[in-house]
Design a protein around this motif. Structure first.
Motif, PDB file in Angstrom:
ATOM      1  N   LYS A 294       0.339  -1.023  -0.254  1.00  0.00           N
ATOM      2  CA  LYS A 294      -0.203  -0.068   0.066  1.00  0.00           C
ATOM      3  C   LYS A 294       0.743   1.236   0.180  1.00  0.00           C
TER       4      LYS A 294
ATOM      5  N   ASP B 110       0.288   4.563  -2.617  1.00  0.00           N
ATOM      6  CA  ASP B 110       0.483   5.559  -2.544  1.00  0.00           C
ATOM      7  C   ASP B 110       1.006   6.479  -2.925  1.00  0.00           C
TER       8      ASP B 110
ATOM      9  N   LYS C 179       0.392   8.070  -6.217  1.00  0.00           N
ATOM     10  CA  LYS C 179      -0.945   8.488  -6.273  1.00  0.00           C
ATOM     11  C   LYS C 179      -0.270   9.980  -5.483  1.00  0.00           C
TER      12      LYS C 179
ATOM     13  N   GLY D 178      -7.424  12.029  -7.807  1.00  0.00           N
ATOM     14  CA  GLY D 178      -6.558  10.883  -7.596  1.00  0.00           C
ATOM     15  C   GLY D 178      -6.194  11.023  -6.059  1.00  0.00           C
ATOM     16  N   TYR D 179      -6.276  12.241  -5.908  1.00  0.00           N
ATOM     17  CA  TYR D 179      -5.331  12.236  -4.269  1.00  0.00           C
ATOM     18  C   TYR D 179      -6.657  12.029  -2.924  1.00  0.00           C
TER      19      TYR D 179
ATOM     20  N   ARG E 132      -9.648  11.406  -3.526  1.00  0.00           N
ATOM     21  CA  ARG E 132      -9.717  10.073  -3.716  1.00  0.00           C
ATOM     22  C   ARG E 132     -10.051   9.457  -2.341  1.00  0.00           C
ATOM     23  N   ALA E 133      -8.092   8.910  -3.196  1.00  0.00           N
ATOM     24  CA  ALA E 133      -7.504   7.935  -2.387  1.00  0.00           C
ATOM     25  C   ALA E 133      -7.414   8.250  -0.421  1.00  0.00           C
TER      26      ALA E 133
END
Lengths: 265, 228
Positions: free
Chosen positions: A236, A240, A243, A257-258, A260-261
């Motif tokens: 992970k 990460d 991103k 994208g950032y 959302r994550a």
């Protein structure tokens, strides 16, 4: 970033057992976990090193057919033997597939590049030749240019070639991180249509806290315009890191994208 | 500084992996103090015998490094820093050793076998052997069997080191030994094998003289060979 999941590799003892025993459940489990984690391609390497070419061909056919029946993800067929690559290309039912790989060595190029052409699939090209992995940027670029020439000869467009500048451990030569990064930049400069790819984990071999080095190096490579990476999508931290690098480098519009994550994190 | 103290300082700096005064060592706060190069120059200016410098300074230092590496106190870069020190020291000492009539411990041909491009492990062994006083002829990686056999014969080497990192290429080692036999060279050479997929059992199976887990074991094995 195109993520190629590296976990189905017969050099890993547990995977070797799965391949040898034709353990369908375990193979699918490993595939599905990587697909769910965000892998765009599933790498399949069944070369155990001990058996014959026939053994590797049969194992590859089994793995390709087993996976494509149950999982939709694209495949990355991984072998140094052109005959195994060809068998894999024949075994798939039109599933998007990436060939992994050719070297800048005549015997390899003249067999693998025509496969990419006749099956109309992209391919990974390693910047190494008869003499091994060159230690300088210039020699690695020379290897890439040799590959590009053969691709042109067979009518394979560079858009579908992923150049791998290769990664050597910094524990034995502290400049090797830079050599890979400069080679990545130089590929983009001299062969602007070409794509780039790296396998990360070799960079940190022999050093403590490897995850730190792998993440930092991946982010630096993304800055040079890296298109794809062969890595563990279940890691992970690394996922990460991709991103995070993307948003910092302006590749993530409105930071969508950032956010959302990491919203709420 | 007393002579013995000077040699001990050289050994200490080999362990610390410091070639020149500006170098950092494994431990903090050493930069600025004389390192292997400066200490060697001083020793030679004072007319010290180069032999005890090699034996008690360099070799003893590397023995300590070997122990630390085995206990995982030292990592690969730490070991390489020390090996580089010994390499630099040998460059300075060689002419003096020749003058003193000291011969090398023997010619050692080393190669990664045909079809295998991995050379990192082989390179480490190569550096360490130079440091231990052997005359190393490094043929590189992916070396065809004929070239290995030819080099053994041309250099009249006493030792041959073969490396392979792939299960597909390790069997080439057996072929090299067979070819040495055919060429009538096998009797006169000790063959040492190493690399991730190899083992004690594998070495026996192909008729090698020894399996070496790492560079330090190679040096131990060689020591036993020459004393036995």
């Amino acid at each position: 970033m195109i993520i190629i999941g590296e976990k189905i590799n017969a050099t890993i003892p547990k995977v070797r057992v799965i391949i040898r025993q034709r353990d369908k459940e375990a193979l699918l489990e490993l595939t599905k976990r990587q697909a769910t984690a965000g892998a765009d391609y599933i790498d399949i390497n069944v070369g155990t090193g001990v058996g014959s070419q026939e053994d590797e061909i049969r194992a590859m056919q089994w793995a390709v057919q087993t996976i494509q029946r149950e999982v939709d993800t694209a495949l990355c067929i991984d072998s140094a033997d052109p005959a195994v690559l060809e068998a894999a290309l024949d075994a798939r039912n039109g599933r998007p597939t990436l060939i992994n790989s050719t070297k800048a060595e005549k015997s390899s190029l003249e067999k693998v590049v025509p496969l990419a052409k006749s099956y109309n699939v992209p391919l990974v090209a390693l910047s190494m030749d008869e003499t091994g992995v060159p230690s300088s940027v210039e020699d690695r670029i020379r290897a890439c240019k040799n590959i590009a020439r053969v691709c042109e000869k067979y009518g394979v467009l560079l858009e579908s070639v992923f150049f791998d500048p290769l990664v050597l451990p910094i524990s034995t030569d502290v400049n090797q991180g830079l050599v890979t990064l400069y080679t990545l930049m130089k590929v983009k400069e001299t062969l602007p249509m070409a794509k780039t790819i790296v396998g990360l984990s070799n960079i940190s071999y022999g050093l403590p806290a490897r995850a730190r080095l792998n993440t930092a190096f991946l982010q630096m490579a993304i800055f040079t315009g890296l298109d794809a990476t062969i890595m563990d999508p279940l890691d992970k931290e690394l996922m990460d890191a991709v991103k995070t690098a993307y948003v910092l480098l302006g590749k993530d519009r409105h930071c969508r994208g950032y956010i959302r994550a990491f919203r709420g994190g | 500084m007393h002579e013995q103290e000077l040699i001990e300082k050289i050994a200490f700096n080999v362990v610390q992996g410091r070639i020149e005064a500006e170098d950092e060592g494994f431990d903090e706060g050493l930069d600025g103090q004389p390192a292997v190069t400066e200490l060697l120059r001083e020793a030679l200016e004072r007319g010290l015998d180069p032999r005890p410098i090699v034996i008690e300074g360099l070799s003893k230092g590397m023995e300590v490094v070997g122990g630390k590496f085995q206990r995982e106190e030292y990592l690969i870069p730490d070991m390489l820093a020390s090996a580089e020190c010994v390499g630099a020291a040998m460059d300075i000492l060689s002419p003096h050793l020749t003058k003193a009539g000291v011969e090398s411990r023997g010619k050692f041909v080393i190669a990664t076998v045909a079809g295998d491009l991995h050379d990192i492990g082989k390179n480490i062994v190569s550096i360490m052997l130079k440091g231990a006083g052997y005359e190393v002829i490094d043929l590189g990686a992916d070396v065809p069997t004929e070239r290995i056999v030819k080099a053994v014969s041309e250099y009249q080497a006493s030792f041959l080191g073969l490396s392979a990192l792939l299960t597909t290429t390790m069997r080439v080692m057996g072929e090299v030994i067979e070819e040495l036999q055919k060429a009538g060279l096998r009797e006169d050479i000790k063959v040492l094998v190493g690399g991730a997929p190899t083992s004690e059992g594998f070495a026996k199976q192909i008729g090698a003289d020894a399996y070496c887990k790492d560079a330090f074991q190679a040096i131990d094995v060689l020591k036993n060979m020459s004393s036995g």
